[in-house]
Design an enzyme around this catalytic site. Structure first.
Site, PDB file in Angstrom:
ATOM      1  N   THR A  32       1.602  -4.390   4.309  1.00 54.10           N
ATOM      2  CA  THR A  32       1.401  -4.720   5.726  1.00 54.10           C
ATOM      3  C   THR A  32       0.842  -6.131   5.953  1.00 54.10           C
ATOM      4  OG1 THR A  32      -0.816  -3.753   5.703  1.00 54.10           O
ATOM      5  CG2 THR A  32       0.992  -2.317   6.406  1.00 54.10           C
ATOM      6  N   ASP A  33       0.167  -6.696   4.925  1.00 54.19           N
ATOM      7  CA  ASP A  33      -0.569  -7.942   5.171  1.00 54.19           C
ATOM      8  C   ASP A  33       0.328  -9.105   5.600  1.00 54.19           C
ATOM      9  OD1 ASP A  33      -2.896  -6.656   4.593  1.00 54.19           O
ATOM     10  OD2 ASP A  33      -3.240  -7.610   2.649  1.00 54.19           O
ATOM     11  N   THR A  49       0.832  -1.213   0.000  1.00 49.41           N
ATOM     12  CA  THR A  49       0.000   0.000   0.000  1.00 49.41           C
ATOM     13  C   THR A  49       0.858   1.250   0.000  1.00 49.41           C
ATOM     14  OG1 THR A  49      -1.798  -1.122   1.110  1.00 49.41           O
ATOM     15  CG2 THR A  49      -1.738   1.244   1.361  1.00 49.41           C
TER      16      THR A  49
HETATM   17  N1  ASP Z   1      -2.716  -5.561   0.863  1.00 50.53           N
HETATM   18  C1  ASP Z   1      -1.665  -4.601   1.134  1.00 50.53           C
HETATM   19  C2  ASP Z   1      -0.347  -5.343   1.131  1.00 50.53           C
HETATM   20  O1  ASP Z   1      -0.102  -6.056   2.063  1.00 50.53           O
HETATM   21  C3  ASP Z   1      -1.910  -3.962   2.435  1.00 50.53           C
HETATM   22  C4  ASP Z   1      -0.908  -2.950   2.852  1.00 50.53           C
HETATM   23  O2  ASP Z   1       0.181  -2.831   2.360  1.00 50.53           O
HETATM   24  O3  ASP Z   1      -1.242  -2.208   3.805  1.00 50.53           O
HETATM   25  O4  ASP Z   1       0.426  -5.236   0.204  1.00 50.53           O
END
Ligand code: ASP
Length: 323
Positions: A102-103, A23
């Protein structure tokens, strides 16, 4: 993988800044949209452009991948581990920074720590809002990551987000939307970043369970199959039975079971897991609430260093890779 370089005044060595997507590198059609965006669009050097905290530093940028981390696969992880390893071996590089989604950042952080156990800091950072947001969190997080990378006491793999420095072993994503979505459980955070200064709270990561598996990990065409099951109300034997009934080429070598409460399993599931173990499948448990089990004599299966399920699944796969 492509490289770019921004040479500047040296400040304690060069920093390698590796981009994985996420993200933090996301773009939305509408500037106000914090959830309807495409992750992994903006190049890592563009994320860093114009940030005052990075001015004058010697930074080597490298776009290792450009993905949504929910879609992480073994080749991208292998590529990242290999590149981080190479940068760590370079005496001119004092720290590695990785921008990441973050995932699954907690899985990547743990893998890097357990495989490489770096003495230099490896600082993963991220964002919950895309780069196109009205108020993106990525620029501050990347600036904080640089502050951590330059901190004299920093070592090991950490995740920096929302001014908090989490250890690779404890960090877990616990919220789908907040700009501070991570928690480190009872251990708490390692440090805080306040206005570019790092305030230490507890020791930095040193865990090194699988450093003897790096070559095997980098050479693997697939990891040993480890299924992740969970105990719950009305759990039964059927999932384990289907795993055991799979054709030999698709059989699992391990099962990680997420337990309720303190390492407790539904009796029907536990009985099926004992059958799996008797059939040669290695069974390991982790608490579904993420906290390390408090050991008791009748704990049905061993845990791995008290790890939460996402990390215990990798730990079991790495154990099996070397078996
Ligand atoms: N779906 C995204 C990822 O993990 C979520 C994020 O980065 O916050 O790439």
């Amino acid at each position: 993988m492509e490289k770019a370089q921004v040479a500047g005044e040296l400040s304690g060595g060069r920093f390698a800044v590796l981009g994985m997507g996420g993200t933090i590198a996301g773009r939305a059609e509408r500037a106000g949209d914090n959830v309807g965006y495409t992750a992994g669009q903006v190049r890592v050097e563009d994320l860093a452009a114009g940030l005052p905290a990075l001015a004058g530093l010697a930074l080597d940028f490298e776009q290792v991948a450009q993905i949504n981390s929910k879609d992480m696969r073994l080749p991208e992880l292998q590529c990242l581990v290999a590149r981080v390893q190479a940068h760590l071996a370079d005496d001119a590089v004092s720290a590695v920074i990785v921008t990441h989604g973050t995932d699954t950042i907690e899985e990547t952080a743990w893998l890097l720590q357990t495989l490489l156990a770096p003495a230099k800091p490896v600082v993963l950072t991220c964002a919950m809002r895309p780069a196109t947001a009205v108020s993106p969190d990525g620029p501050q997080n990347l600036s904080d990551a640089i502050a951590v990378a330059a901190h004299p006491g920093a070592r090991g793999v950490v995740v920096v987000c929302a001014g908090r420095v989490h250890g690779a072993v404890e960090v877990a994503k616990v919220h789908p939307y907040r700009t501070d979505p991570f928690d480190s459980g009872d251990a708490g955070v390692i440090a805080l970043v306040e206005e570019g200064r790092v305030r230490d709270l507890r020791p930095w990561p040193t865990q090194a369970r699988h450093t003897d598996r790096v070559s095997a990990f980098l050479a693997a065409s697939a990891m040993p199959r480890v299924a992740w099951l969970s105990s719950h109300a009305d759990a039964g034997a059927w999932e384990v039975e289907s795993l055991l009934g799979a054709p030999a080429a698709r059989r699992v070598q391990g099962i990680l079971v997420a337990a309720t409460g303190n390492a407790s399993l539904h009796a029907d599931l536990e009985a099926a897991l004992h059958k799996a173990e008797a059939a040669g499948v290695r069974v390991v448990l982790a608490n579904r609430n993420g906290a390390p089990p408090v050991p008791y004599p009748a704990q049905p299966f061993a845990d791995i260093d008290g790890l939460a399920p996402a990390k215990a699944r990798w730990a079991l796969a790495l154990d099996l890779l070397g078996a």
